[in-house]
Write a protein that holds these residues in place. Structure first.
Motif, PDB file in Angstrom:
ATOM      1  N   THR A   8      43.291  18.927  -5.506  1.00 48.63           N
ATOM      2  CA  THR A   8      43.973  20.236  -5.429  1.00 48.63           C
ATOM      3  C   THR A   8      43.086  21.264  -4.735  1.00 48.63           C
ATOM      4  O   THR A   8      43.582  22.191  -4.089  1.00 48.63           O
ATOM      5  N   GLU A  11      49.097  19.991  -3.401  1.00 46.49           N
ATOM      6  CA  GLU A  11      49.742  20.238  -4.687  1.00 46.49           C
ATOM      7  C   GLU A  11      49.991  18.911  -5.384  1.00 46.49           C
ATOM      8  O   GLU A  11      50.325  17.912  -4.744  1.00 46.49           O
ATOM      9  N   LYS A  27      52.682  24.316 -16.059  1.00 39.57           N
ATOM     10  CA  LYS A  27      51.593  24.283 -15.083  1.00 39.57           C
ATOM     11  C   LYS A  27      50.290  24.609 -15.786  1.00 39.57           C
ATOM     12  O   LYS A  27      50.252  25.497 -16.655  1.00 39.57           O
ATOM     13  N   GLN A  70      41.474  17.621  -9.736  1.00 32.65           N
ATOM     14  CA  GLN A  70      40.946  18.939  -9.371  1.00 32.65           C
ATOM     15  C   GLN A  70      40.326  18.920  -7.976  1.00 32.65           C
ATOM     16  O   GLN A  70      40.480  19.877  -7.211  1.00 32.65           O
ATOM     17  N   PRO A 101      46.876  26.309 -15.758  1.00 32.36           N
ATOM     18  CA  PRO A 101      46.198  27.345 -14.952  1.00 32.36           C
ATOM     19  C   PRO A 101      44.785  26.939 -14.557  1.00 32.36           C
ATOM     20  O   PRO A 101      44.234  27.462 -13.594  1.00 32.36           O
ATOM     21  N   GLN A 102      44.220  25.970 -15.284  1.00 27.41           N
ATOM     22  CA  GLN A 102      42.848  25.543 -15.002  1.00 27.41           C
ATOM     23  C   GLN A 102      42.817  24.474 -13.901  1.00 27.41           C
ATOM     24  O   GLN A 102      42.126  24.614 -12.901  1.00 27.41           O
ATOM     25  N   CYS A 103      43.593  23.416 -14.106  1.00 26.56           N
ATOM     26  CA  CYS A 103      43.587  22.290 -13.150  1.00 26.56           C
ATOM     27  C   CYS A 103      44.509  22.545 -11.960  1.00 26.56           C
ATOM     28  O   CYS A 103      44.454  21.810 -10.971  1.00 26.56           O
ATOM     29  N   LYS A 104      45.397  23.482 -12.091  1.00 28.58           N
ATOM     30  CA  LYS A 104      46.373  23.820 -11.029  1.00 28.58           C
ATOM     31  C   LYS A 104      47.335  22.665 -10.759  1.00 28.58           C
ATOM     32  O   LYS A 104      47.790  22.469  -9.638  1.00 28.58           O
TER      33      LYS A 104
END
Lengths: 422, 231
Positions: free
Chosen positions: A385, A390, B3, A382, B5-8
């Motif tokens: 990112t 990405e 994917k 996290q 949505p939280q950790c991206k």
């Protein structure tokens, strides 16, 4: 727990066992360093040339880094397994380090590809690559300086130990993170760090935020970072030649920012990767072996002492993050290989380890852990990112959907059935 | 591919939830999946290693379970038939010995010679303890342990014949048998045992065997001992 590491090459096609076995036999016959067995003497363990048949290539069925049972592996200290598109080379660390391991793995991949694509690679000579070194010298002994002061080589100060719910004994959780190098380089540069410093810094930050919950601690978070000494000493040895430095961060107040943690980590790494310090550590590593009073002590007593030292030093490091560097393949072989990556087995006191490896513009960070929780890894990815990088993630969790030839079970099955009905 | 949505992060695994945060994931659109695969390449899934570990654990526990049941039955039979003599303790030791060595042979990675050597030594200890437990008649030191030494010589001979190209690997095991033979002969001179026949046979057999290996395998034996005892 084992002193084994795994390095892998994933191809763009399924691996064929019989060809991989043939490739292993051909390559092994030319790699003296890998054609060894470890034997126990009365005073020392020693290597002896192993003239047994090459170990059998098997389909992967165990967790990465599982103990290599030498008596069931023709006494070899490495094993080659495969699963679908992936070729795994697992090596007992006493044999060689990641550098030596990758030299062997690359030649194994070349040989395998020459066998599986004889027409396309007809122009390639069926021999080891020109220019690789098969030097079996002990570079530690060659380069260590007698009489050097090594009293401060390794600190004995305790560090934070990651604890929590553990996976069942023998199980390992693997998590790969795929990054593009150019994106990662830009993010690291924005923080004034190299890629290695940036990744180690983020790892330590993740441990600080998720394990210490951003609180002050009496003990530092200490992350071991192996440093390859070959460039520094102009060595081309196929045997182990590295030392370990530690990136340290001790929070003395609440809520450090990520940049503050990165600054600490960069500073401690810079401080330790000086020529003088690396020489000191190298001398320390060799000094005990050279000690006249220690040499005649029987091995079983040495083993007791070593185990004691090992156990007492187990809590001086929180984790390890190693960077095996960029793997380069020769041009005609590149199109057959998707990825290379590395991973480390667990050791006492360190319940999480990371390994970095890059190939063809993609960098893969692989975390191995025996902790059930993945909050540290989550924070690590996290954080990265958040810098606009990405990332794609893959774990070693088995899902019933994976094998195409097996019936699909559970929740997903219903979904697929519905699709097919429609 | 999915994917989170939280950790991206993009996920290769075909799971319903993110392995990092356990958030329910969204499936990538085909165009987006194609882009991700071009960017990062294909993933490489793992086999079901958990199944193998479960089977191994189960097999060992099953053996332990059977051993415990057998021993419980033997204790019961012992109690009902010959309550004055506790022979079930001997079977208990034998079963524990069997289970221990099953574990050593499965899990321990020591060389074959070391495992055989340890097993011979441990067998001698168990025989001696059983003798003591059953009235200390001295049969263990007089007969059983010298017999074990001779059996050890036989095992070394078979191992050397089976693995002729590396026969010298078992030379330390042979030396161990020699030391045990001398030890058992020594017991005669300090009057612990009264029968000289078997100890002398042990010393003679092991001695001749050692002499033969040194004489006929001069270089190999010298090299092996040089390596094993290198300081």
């Amino acid at each position: 727990m084992s002193s084994t590491y795994r390095i892998c090459a994933t191809l763009k096609e399924p691996v064929r066992r019989e060809l991989l076995q043939e490739a292993e036999e051909k390559v092994l016959s030319q790699f003296e360093t890998f054609r060894m067995r470890l034997r126990m003497g009365f005073f020392w363990y020693y290597f002896e040339e192993n003239d047994r048949k090459a170990p059998e290539v098997q389909e992967e069925s165990d967790y990465p880094g599982a103990y290599i049972n030498k008596s069931r592996n023709n006494q070899y200290m490495f094993r080659v397994t495969y699963y679908r598109n992936r070729i795994n080379l697992e090596v007992f660390h006493a044999l060689t380090d990641g550098f030596g391991g990758f030299v062997f793995l690359k030649e194994l991949v070349y040989q395998y590809l020459r066998l599986s694509h004889p027409e396309e690679l007809a122009g390639e000579k069926d021999k080891l690559s020109t220019g690789i070194f098969l030097d079996p010298e002990d570079s530690y002994l060659k380069n260590f300086k007698k009489g050097a002061d090594h009293s401060k080589a390794y600190g004995s100060r305790k560090a934070v130990v990651l604890k929590g719910e553990m996976l069942p004994k023998g199980e390992v959780s693997v998590l790969h993170g795929y990054f593009k190098i150019d994106e990662l380089k830009a993010a690291a540069k924005a923080h004034g760090a190299t890629i290695n410093q940036y990744l180690v810094g983020n790892f330590i930050y993740a441990m600080y935020k998720e394990y210490l919950k951003g609180a002050p601690s009496k003990l530092p978070i200490s992350c071991c970072v192996p440093v390859d000494l070959r460039k520094m000493y102009d060595s081309h040895t196929m045997k182990n030649f590295f030392v370990i430095v530690s990136a340290k961060f001790q929070p003395t107040k609440e809520d450090y920012s990520r940049d503050e943690v990165l600054d600490f980590v960069i500073a401690t790494l810079k401080e330790q990767t000086t020529k003088e310090n690396l020489e000191t550590i190298l001398s320390y590593n060799v000094s005990n072996e050279q000690n006249k009073f220690l040499r005649p002590i029987p091995i079983f007593i040495k083993n007791i002492a070593i185990r004691k030292v090992y156990n007492s030093s187990a809590d001086t490091a929180t984790a390890t993050m190693t960077n095996v560097g960029n793997v380069e393949l020769r041009e005609p072989y590149q199109k057959y290989v998707e990825h290379f990556y590395a991973m480390l087995a667990m050791s006492k006191g360190q319940n999480m380890k990371g390994a970095i490896c890059s190939y063809n513009g993609t960098l893969i960070v692989t975390f191995t852990s025996c902790l059930a929780e993945r909050s540290i890894q989550k924070r690590f990815f996290q954080s990265i990112t958040a810098d606009g990088v990405e990332v794609a993630v893959e774990t070693n969790e088995y899902t019933e959907e994976q094998p195409a030839e097996q019936p699909v079970k559970g929740k997903r099955k219903k979904k697929h059935e519905q699709v097919s009905t429609v | 591919m999915n994917k989170c949505p939280q950790c991206k992060v993009i996920l290769y695994n075909h799971t319903d939830t993110c392995p990092l945060c356990h958030c329910v994931v969204e499936e990538l659109e085909p165009a987006e999946e194609k882009r991700a695969k071009v960017k990062f390449g294909e993933g490489a899934p793992y086999p079901n290693a958990q199944r193998r570990h479960k089977w191994l654990r189960f097999a060992l526990r099953l053996v332990l379970f059977v051993f415990v049941i057998v021993e419980a039955l033997l204790i019961l039979i012992n109690h009902l038939t010959t309550p004055g003599f506790c022979w079930a303790a001997i079977t208990g030791v034998a079963l524990a010995y069997g289970y221990l060595f099953l574990l050593v042979w499965i899990r321990n990675d020591s060389g074959f010679a070391l495992k055989v050597g340890l097993q011979i030594l441990f067998t001698m200890v168990v025989l001696y303890e059983i003798d003591k437990f059953t009235g200390n008649y001295g049969w263990a030191l007089q007969w059983a342990i010298p017999g074990t030494i001779l059996l050890g010589d036989g095992i070394v001979f078979i191992l050397m014949m089976l693995n002729r190209s590396r026969w010298f690997s078992y030379s330390l095991l042979l030396i161990l048998m020699g030391v045990c033979s001398l030890g058992i002969l020594g017991l005669y001179f300090i009057r612990v045992i009264s029968n000289l026949v078997l100890p002398v046979i042990c010393v003679a057999v092991t001695g001749i065997y050692l002499l033969a290996t040194v004489t006929f395998g001069e270089k190999a034996m010298k090299r092996e001992l040089g390596r094993r005892f290198h300081i």
